[in-house]
Each structure stands twice: as C-alpha cells, then as structure tokens.
Design a protein around this motif. Sequence first.
Motif, PDB file in Angstrom:
ATOM      1  N   VAL A  23       1.061  -1.212   0.045  1.00 26.15           N
ATOM      2  CA  VAL A  23      -0.103   0.369   0.145  1.00 26.15           C
ATOM      3  C   VAL A  23       0.868   1.164   0.096  1.00 26.15           C
ATOM      4  O   VAL A  23       0.267   2.017  -0.055  1.00 26.15           O
ATOM      5  N   GLN A 102      -1.414   3.678   6.602  1.00 21.45           N
ATOM      6  CA  GLN A 102      -1.995   2.836   5.624  1.00 21.45           C
ATOM      7  C   GLN A 102      -1.238   1.522   5.784  1.00 21.45           C
ATOM      8  O   GLN A 102      -2.138   0.654   5.790  1.00 21.45           O
ATOM      9  N   ARG A 103       0.010   1.578   5.898  1.00 23.72           N
ATOM     10  CA  ARG A 103       0.813  -0.044   6.354  1.00 23.72           C
ATOM     11  C   ARG A 103      -0.238  -0.562   7.478  1.00 23.72           C
ATOM     12  O   ARG A 103      -0.562  -1.711   7.708  1.00 23.72           O
ATOM     13  N   ARG A 106      -3.796  -1.422   6.491  1.00 25.09           N
ATOM     14  CA  ARG A 106      -3.654  -2.280   5.687  1.00 25.09           C
ATOM     15  C   ARG A 106      -3.637  -4.141   7.022  1.00 25.09           C
ATOM     16  O   ARG A 106      -3.909  -5.160   7.038  1.00 25.09           O
ATOM     17  N   THR A 109      -7.038  -4.450   8.866  1.00 20.92           N
ATOM     18  CA  THR A 109      -7.914  -5.527   8.705  1.00 20.92           C
ATOM     19  C   THR A 109      -7.801  -6.467   8.328  1.00 20.92           C
ATOM     20  O   THR A 109      -8.416  -7.259   8.691  1.00 20.92           O
TER      21      THR A 109
END
Length: 140
Positions: A23, A102-103, A106, A109
């Motif tokens: 990402v 962002q990491r 991800r 999730t």
Amino acid sequence: MDDVLAEDLRQVIGELVRAVRAVDTMPSGEAATLGHLDRGGPQTTADIAHLRGVTHQAAAKTVKELLGNGLVRAEPHPHDGRKLLLHITDPGRARLQQERSQRANRLNTAIRDTLNPDEQKRLRECVPLLARVTAGITGR
C-alpha cells in the motif's frame, strides 16, 4: 527443527512485510530514510547509507529526492564542515505518518478479518517474543 522454524519465520515475516508495504505510495528507500531521521534524529548521508545497508551513492540519490520534495532539510554539520546534517521536516514527518498509517490499517484489517478474538490475543502475545528475537539479531 530450529532451522525449520527459523526458515519458516523468515519466509512468513518477509511475505507479511511485502504484503503490508504493497500500500506504500513512496519508494521504500525514501520511507526508510525518513524513518531513520524520525526515530534517530539528524543524520548525515553516510549515516543513512550505513543504517540502510546501501552505498553512499544510493543514499545520496534518495536524499536528493527527499530534499527536492521538501521532506528533509540539510544544514552544515556542526563538527565537520564537509558534511551536511539531514533533518526530517514537518511535511516529511506527515508523509511518513501517512505511510505508517496506511500500513497499520492494512495490517489491522487483515488481523480483524482473518483471526478470531482468541487468535488475535495469541498474536498479541507473540509481539514481545518477536521483539526479543529482533533484539538478539540487532544487538539492541
């Protein structure tokens, strides 16, 4: 058996890191350089090259890009006028935080969607063990 565990761990952690980095919106060398400046404070290009395990030329190319984008700034080294001391800027810190978020999102999730609560608890218990293994490798 220990060799098998070590190889399995190396492989799965490598795959995890690559999956999380998918990402990323900036080159990994730039993110790594910003991370070193954020965590370790001002550094020279030679310091960055050593920390990243790359050549001075590769680090200098990355630093040039970061300087051009205003993500780092340079000032004369206080003890060696031949060197420049690199500092992360506020925009650099914001960009790094964006990459980190962002990491983390991800990864969060994936953890939430693939592991049940008991498995999530067991994974949480592994984090200190992995930190100790990392310290055993790096000496920190």
